[in-house]
Design a protein around this motif. Structure first.
Motif, PDB file in Angstrom:
ATOM      1  N   ASP A 203      17.261 -28.015  -6.257  1.00 39.13           N
ATOM      2  CA  ASP A 203      16.018 -27.339  -5.765  1.00 39.13           C
ATOM      3  C   ASP A 203      16.371 -26.189  -4.950  1.00 39.13           C
ATOM      4  OD1 ASP A 203      14.306 -29.395  -7.058  1.00 39.13           O
ATOM      5  OD2 ASP A 203      15.105 -30.554  -5.500  1.00 39.13           O
ATOM      6  N   ASN A 222      17.283 -26.183 -10.512  1.00 38.75           N
ATOM      7  CA  ASN A 222      16.132 -26.657 -11.284  1.00 38.75           C
ATOM      8  C   ASN A 222      14.920 -25.752 -11.427  1.00 38.75           C
ATOM      9  OD1 ASN A 222      17.223 -29.144 -11.152  1.00 38.75           O
ATOM     10  ND2 ASN A 222      16.494 -29.582  -9.236  1.00 38.75           N
ATOM     11  N   PRO A 223      13.924 -25.985 -12.370  1.00 36.05           N
ATOM     12  CA  PRO A 223      12.694 -25.507 -12.487  1.00 36.05           C
ATOM     13  C   PRO A 223      12.018 -25.215 -11.157  1.00 36.05           C
ATOM     14  CG  PRO A 223      12.836 -26.836 -14.343  1.00 36.05           C
ATOM     15  CD  PRO A 223      13.935 -27.410 -13.356  1.00 36.05           C
ATOM     16  N   ASN A 224      11.716 -24.041 -10.841  1.00 35.10           N
ATOM     17  CA  ASN A 224      11.156 -23.466  -9.608  1.00 35.10           C
ATOM     18  C   ASN A 224      12.300 -23.610  -8.449  1.00 35.10           C
ATOM     19  OD1 ASN A 224       8.290 -23.024 -10.197  1.00 35.10           O
ATOM     20  ND2 ASN A 224       8.205 -25.662 -10.531  1.00 35.10           N
ATOM     21  N   ALA A 248      16.137 -16.773 -17.988  1.00 39.04           N
ATOM     22  CA  ALA A 248      15.583 -18.238 -17.987  1.00 39.04           C
ATOM     23  C   ALA A 248      14.145 -18.099 -17.406  1.00 39.04           C
ATOM     24  CB  ALA A 248      16.487 -19.328 -17.123  1.00 39.04           C
ATOM     25  N   GLN A 250      11.225 -19.014 -18.073  1.00 35.98           N
ATOM     26  CA  GLN A 250      10.237 -20.175 -18.110  1.00 35.98           C
ATOM     27  C   GLN A 250      10.402 -20.942 -16.963  1.00 35.98           C
ATOM     28  OE1 GLN A 250      10.237 -21.373 -22.299  1.00 35.98           O
ATOM     29  NE2 GLN A 250       8.347 -20.303 -22.527  1.00 35.98           N
ATOM     30  N   LYS A 251      11.805 -20.913 -16.514  1.00 39.50           N
ATOM     31  CA  LYS A 251      12.262 -21.984 -15.341  1.00 39.50           C
ATOM     32  C   LYS A 251      11.685 -21.672 -13.854  1.00 39.50           C
ATOM     33  CE  LYS A 251      16.112 -24.049 -15.053  1.00 39.50           C
ATOM     34  NZ  LYS A 251      17.764 -24.054 -15.092  1.00 39.50           N
ATOM     35  N   SER A 252      11.034 -20.240 -13.855  1.00 41.20           N
ATOM     36  CA  SER A 252      10.375 -19.622 -12.572  1.00 41.20           C
ATOM     37  C   SER A 252      11.301 -19.945 -11.472  1.00 41.20           C
ATOM     38  CB  SER A 252       9.197 -20.805 -12.286  1.00 41.20           C
ATOM     39  OG  SER A 252       8.184 -20.494 -13.340  1.00 41.20           O
ATOM     40  N   MET A 253      12.630 -19.584 -11.769  1.00 41.09           N
ATOM     41  CA  MET A 253      13.418 -19.600 -10.724  1.00 41.09           C
ATOM     42  C   MET A 253      13.332 -18.441  -9.838  1.00 41.09           C
ATOM     43  SD  MET A 253      17.023 -20.883 -12.536  1.00 41.09           S
ATOM     44  CE  MET A 253      17.054 -19.270 -13.647  1.00 41.09           C
TER      45      MET A 253
END
Length: 317
Positions: A203, A222-224, A248, A250-253
């Motif tokens: 995270d 991880n996503p976000n 990436a 769509q992972k909203s990193m």
């Protein structure tokens, strides 16, 4: 001790200077301990010359000792006080250091000057770096470059903050075991791999290293997930490192850089006071690699350049 020539540690040399007089808003400190930081070695190498650092610069940004004089506008009760102080972008490798009074913190009676400069800057960066990453209890954290003073403090604070896992990257099994004793749950090599089961993703990643390999760690978020760079001991990342995040999408990193300079002096003082008190009670461990005399700064920088240091080297006048 000043930088006579940018480049190798041999460019450092002892110079004779008069005892300075504090200007308005400053205190003069008879130094008992001086912290050696990664930024000192970058400045000495010439890597930060574009930021205004010139040959003749005196490195060192944190000292501990006793206040011996004060400038105009500073309460005289500071005289005789044992303190930690941030001297700014330099001026610390001296026997008598100047510091703005707003960057001075009194020390608990049972906390040594050596411990103070091991914790003073690194603890604040670790604390606010985790806050900048919006770290919350139950999240997984990876500390990249955990063997330095900032990494060691980040491991301890993440563990105290109830992280679900605290993974570290480091260069040897021996260092990994030392980091486990400080709160790490998973030990990985410098690439982020390891011979043990570890979280599939993180995270939060706190990165002290940066450099050319930094973008590969986005794959471990991880996503976000949030990566925060709190240092760049391996130099700047590639100019196009942000393309990894966009690839990436769509992972909203997210990625951010963090400098303690963006935190108010009052907030920094409050956190330092709390951390010094915690260290004096044995709740935070200060990790000192070695204590050397001030005139051995060349040797200290050689050890830093060679990657030999676990924790912090401290110089004593």
């Amino acid at each position: 001790m000043s930088i006579q020539t940018f480049g190798s540690p041999d460019g450092l040399a002892v110079v004779g200077l008069p005892v300075p007089a504090p200007a308005a808003g400053q205190v003069l400190i008879a130094t008992e301990a001086v912290g050696v930081g990664g930024v000192d070695t970058l400045i000495r190498s010439g890597a930060l010359a574009a930021y205004g650092f010139e040959e003749g610069h005196i490195p060192g940004s944190e000292v501990a000792g006793t206040v011996t004089a004060v400038g105009d506008g500073v309460d005289g009760s500071w005289i005789g006080e044992r303190v930690w102080a941030f001297t700014g972008t330099g001026g610390g490798y001296v026997e008598h250091a100047l510091a703005p009074v707003e960057e001075v913190v009194p020390l608990p009676a049972n906390l040594s000057a050596v411990d103070a400069v091991t914790l003073g800057s690194s603890g604040v960066v670790a604390h606010f770096g985790l806050r900048h990453a919006h770290f919350a209890p139950g999240e997984t954290v990876l500390v990249r470059g955990a063997a330095g003073s900032i990494g060691i403090m980040t491991v301890q604070l993440a563990a105290r903050g109830a992280a679900a896992a605290v993974a570290v990257t480091t260069s040897s099994a021996e260092r990994g075991e030392r980091l486990r004793r400080l709160g790490a749950t998973h030990v990985l090599d410098r690439s982020g791999d390891g011979g043990e089961p570890s979280p599939a993703g993180y995270d939060v990643i706190i990165d002290v290293v940066a450099g050319k390999d930094m973008p590969s760690f986005f794959d471990r978020l991880n996503p976000n997930g949030r990566m925060v760079a709190v240092g760049a001991v391996a130099g700047q990342p590639p100019a196009d490192f942000g393309t990894k995040i966009m690839a990436a999408f769509q992972k909203s990193m997210s990625f951010a850089a963090f400098s303690a300079a963006t935190v108010t002096a009052g907030e920094r003082r409050a956190v330092r006071s709390e951390q010094f008190a915690a260290a004096s009670r044995g709740e935070i461990e200060t990790v000192v690699h070695e204590v050397l005399p001030l005139d051995a700064a060349v040797l200290a920088h050689r050890k830093m350049d060679a990657g030999e240091v676990f924790g912090r080297i401290v110089l004593t006048p």
